[in-house]
Design an enzyme around this catalytic site. Structure first.
Site, PDB file in Angstrom:
ATOM      1  N   GLU A 433       0.837  -1.185   0.000  1.00 45.95           N
ATOM      2  CA  GLU A 433       0.000   0.000   0.000  1.00 45.95           C
ATOM      3  C   GLU A 433       0.878   1.242   0.000  1.00 45.95           C
ATOM      4  O   GLU A 433       1.760   1.408   0.834  1.00 45.95           O
ATOM      5  CB  GLU A 433      -0.971  -0.069   1.191  1.00 45.95           C
ATOM      6  CG  GLU A 433      -0.685   0.864   2.329  1.00 45.95           C
ATOM      7  CD  GLU A 433      -1.529   0.585   3.571  1.00 45.95           C
ATOM      8  OE1 GLU A 433      -1.471  -0.533   4.111  1.00 45.95           O
ATOM      9  OE2 GLU A 433      -2.226   1.501   4.003  1.00 45.95           O
ATOM     10  N   ASP A 506      -0.063  -2.169   5.997  1.00 48.22           N
ATOM     11  CA  ASP A 506       0.279  -1.730   7.348  1.00 48.22           C
ATOM     12  C   ASP A 506      -0.598  -2.430   8.374  1.00 48.22           C
ATOM     13  O   ASP A 506      -1.716  -2.829   8.079  1.00 48.22           O
ATOM     14  CB  ASP A 506       0.072  -0.209   7.476  1.00 48.22           C
ATOM     15  CG  ASP A 506       1.111   0.568   6.678  1.00 48.22           C
ATOM     16  OD1 ASP A 506       2.129  -0.046   6.316  1.00 48.22           O
ATOM     17  OD2 ASP A 506       0.883   1.766   6.420  1.00 48.22           O
ATOM     18  N   ASP A 508      -2.538  -1.440  10.567  1.00 48.70           N
ATOM     19  CA  ASP A 508      -3.518  -0.526  11.162  1.00 48.70           C
ATOM     20  C   ASP A 508      -4.860  -0.692  10.451  1.00 48.70           C
ATOM     21  O   ASP A 508      -5.024  -1.564   9.607  1.00 48.70           O
ATOM     22  CB  ASP A 508      -3.021   0.930  11.090  1.00 48.70           C
ATOM     23  CG  ASP A 508      -2.779   1.379   9.654  1.00 48.70           C
ATOM     24  OD1 ASP A 508      -3.157   0.638   8.715  1.00 48.70           O
ATOM     25  OD2 ASP A 508      -2.211   2.468   9.459  1.00 48.70           O
ATOM     26  N   ASP A 510      -6.455   1.184   8.258  1.00 43.59           N
ATOM     27  CA  ASP A 510      -6.412   1.390   6.805  1.00 43.59           C
ATOM     28  C   ASP A 510      -5.830   0.173   6.097  1.00 43.59           C
ATOM     29  O   ASP A 510      -6.331  -0.259   5.061  1.00 43.59           O
ATOM     30  CB  ASP A 510      -5.537   2.612   6.470  1.00 43.59           C
ATOM     31  CG  ASP A 510      -6.350   3.895   6.534  1.00 43.59           C
ATOM     32  OD1 ASP A 510      -7.597   3.792   6.593  1.00 43.59           O
ATOM     33  OD2 ASP A 510      -5.735   4.979   6.542  1.00 43.59           O
TER      34      ASP A 510
END
Ligand code: 0RA
Length: 648
Positions: A433, A506, A508, A510
């Site tokens: 990403e 990642d 997280d 997102d």
């Protein structure tokens, strides 16, 4: 009795040793793995045997209990395993069924059986892999019991008392010596499987009880699955929350080759991968002859109808198979005497004779429905025609942009940093990403066999956008061209340029979202790649621990989740000696760190993506990614308590 056994062997003992020892030596050969999947297969195997009784018409209720110690009891009201003396083995038949490999099949007689793939190996395999197993049989006005430990008889068949009715109860304790990874059964996994079983066997009642999680009154958690509508209820279930175009269409047919049941219902959704095919109750995820016959019949019948009613003019192109299946949820369930299972995961039906049975049944049933129901028929044709128009528009747009050089599907996307190896089986691609993480990954990688494809921002939600818009999205077409297989009817797994496609986002919210969008894309448009085991999820670390005052920049320890961190704190004598770094994104790691933790084949951990239960995957994908808000809310609320840490 146990004492007598140590110095006296009779024929049955030798039999047991000879027959079941290989199962304990190589459990994977019989149940696939000794991980959670294999553990759950033990329950499926016992329940499958009870379902066979139901298929034969002798059983209509199966109760499953998960006990506090993770033992499991399966109770059915079938005929009861025979207790008479076996003419060849000279011991009770029930003992033969439990101690001789594949013995179950010999007594089955006529009728269809749940068997194939990893199933149908026989309850003796469950016995071999259980530290203890108890069988109770009700027959001939009595109840009888026989007990085993690790496949060996420890208490011979004996009468417990008088009893009414018939049935079999099997209680087993999975052997910790075999299942070293986990002994814990997952309620959701079992629930999904039993719901599917109940859909596929109309009126069969399956009750799941979990004593590990009682409610306030102390009663076990309980779920009852019973569907008077059978697979018609199954398609309704798949379409919950969607705007449907017709009442479920249902038809069945049977000949000497086997039997077929089909239910189908279109909705306004864009999904094209909602046709689930089963053979003898086994989900044939890799498809096969029954699914081929179904698809051919649907495509031809819809085209014939559309032409005969003037919805398609002479000059118009035919509707493609994908066009006719856009928004279609369907169950194709066949029963056959000797199913041949092929393919990577032994979930592809090979019997050629079943193709024409399905084809004839679907052609007849669907044509009749269309003729008799002109209004829904018109809606179904309109939906397919729109899909065709969108497909042609997308193709024109692609050709235009190819001429202008904006997007050329024959050359690889510019953002792709390809690897030098041309051997797909050795090559892997990391889908990353953002450009900054992409930059780190490009520096970190071994360019010989590792390619990097950075994605800019969020990818399109294909569940809501539909195929045509998906194809005109630059990110999606970059993904498709990089992977090389094409999609839908043009999909060809042989063309895959990498055999490991690794999603690296990642740690997280997102990142999780992007991962879900990518998985949705693969599930909808390249499900074969999931079945082939080509799709993986990278596991970057969440924390890095470094000794305080150390001059070296070297991280001493990486931790991959909060649990590991908690454990580390509990074990460390003096935590103050460490600096803890929390990685918010891949970009925060330097290339060397990213390499050694996440990309280096010898040290990294990859999660392989599988479709454990296709109908559940189907539901989760459409609930989470579809256009209805309510199911998404429900799903999230149900899971909220399982979420420990949200990083926003
Ligand atoms: C062998 C023969 C028959 C039934 C069964 C096995 C049987 C096995 C299991 C396992 C769980 N539940 C079961 N119920 C039945 C046929 C019995 C007959 O002919 O009477």
């Amino acid at each position: 009795m146990a004492q007598a056994k140590s110095n006296h062997y009779d024929g049955s003992d030798i039999q047991v040793l000879k027959e079941l020892e290989p199962v304990r030596k190589r459990p994977g050969m019989y149940i696939g793995s000794t991980g959670p999947r294999g553990l759950h297969h033990l329950v499926y195997e016992v329940v499958d045997n009870a379902v066979d009784e139901a298929l034969a018409g002798f059983c209509d209720k199966i109760d499953v209990w998960i006990h506090e110690d993770n033992s499991v009891t399966v109770v059915d009201n079938g005929r009861g395993i025979p207790i008479d003396r076996h003419p060849v083995e000279k011991i009770p038949t029930v003992e033969v069924v439990l101690t001789v490999l594949h013995a179950g099949g010999k007594f089955g007689g006529e009728g269809y059986k749940v068997s194939g793939g990893l199933h149908g190996v026989g309850v003796s395999v469950v016995n071999a892999l259980s530290s203890r197993l108890e069988v109770y049989v009700k027959r001939d006005d009595g109840e009888y019991a026989i007990f085993f430990e690790r496949g060996k008889t420890v208490k011979k068949l004996h009468k417990v008392g008088a009893a009414k009715g018939t049935g079999t109860t099997i209680k087993f304790w999975p052997d910790p010596e075999i299942f070293t990874e986990t002994l814990v059964f997952e309620y959701e996994t079992l629930m999904n499987r039993f719901r599917e079983m109940a859909f596929l066997n109309k009126n069969l009642k399956i009750v799941l009880n979990d004593e590990r999680t009682p409610d306030e009154s102390g009663a076990p958690k309980k779920e009852v699955f019973q569907y008077a509508g059978g697979i018609q209820d199954f398609v309704k279930f798949l379409n919950v929350g969607k705007e449907t175009l017709n009442k479920p269409i249902y038809f069945e047919a049977e000949n000497e080759d086997g039997a077929v049941d089909v239910a189908m219902q279109w909705s306004t959704s864009y999904s094209t991968n909602s046709v689930l095919a089963f053979a003898n109750n086994i989900n044939t995820q890799e498809g096969g002859t029954h699914l081929d016959g179904f698809k051919q019949a649907v495509t031809r019948t819809i085209n014939d109808y559309a032409r005969s009613k003037g919805f398609l003019k002479d000059k118009d192109n035919n509707l493609s198979g994908d066009d006719t299946r856009e928004g279609l949820a369907a169950i194709v369930s066949v029963k056959l005497h000797e199913p041949q299972f092929e393919g990577q995961t032994k979930t592809k039906l090979g019997n050629t004779e079943i193709r024409s049975l399905v084809q004839t049944a679907v052609t007849q049933g669907l044509a009749e429905f269309l003729e008799e129901n002109p209004k829904p028929a018109k809606r179904i044709i309109d939906k397919a025609t729109q899909a065709l128009k969108a497909r042609e528009a997308a193709r024109l747009a692609r050709e235009r942009s190819r001429k202008t050089g904006a997007l050329d599907s024959f050359t690889l996307p510019g953002k792709l940093a390809d690897c030098s190896s041309k051997d797909a089986s050795l090559s892997e691609i990391f889908i990353v990403e953002g450009d900054s993480a992409g930059g780190s990954a490009k520096q970190a990688r071994d360019r010989k066999f590792q390619a990097i494809l950075p994605l800019r921002g969020k990818i399109l939600n294909v569940e809501r956008a539909g195929l045509h818009r998906a194809l005109s999205s630059e990110t999606i077409s970059a993904l498709i061209t990089a992977i090389g297989t094409n999609i839908g009817e043009d999909f060809d797994a042989e063309q895959a340029r990498y055999h490991r496609i690794i999603i690296m986002t990642d740690a997280d919210v997102d990142g999780a979202h992007i991962r879900t969008l990518l998985l949705t894309f693969f599930y909808r448009y390249m499900p074969e790649l999931i079945n082939l085991g080509y799709i993986y999820i990278a596991q970057p670390p969440l924390y890095g621990l470094k000794k305080k005052n150390s001059r070296s920049i070297k991280i001493d320890k990486y931790l991959f989740n909060d649990n590991a961190l908690r454990k580390e704190f509990a074990e460390l004598e003096d935590p103050d000696k460490y600096d803890i770094q929390r990685y918010k994104g891949l970009g925060e790691m330097d290339p060397h760190q990213l390499w050694e933790t996440t990309m280096e084949p010898h040290t990294r951990t990859l999660l392989q993506v599988s479709i454990e239960n296709a109908s559940e995957a189907e539901r989760v994908v459409s609930d989470l990614m579809g256009d209805q808000v309510e199911p998404r809310k429900e799903f999230i609320q149900k899971r909220a308590k399982e979420v420990r840490f949200l990083d926003i």
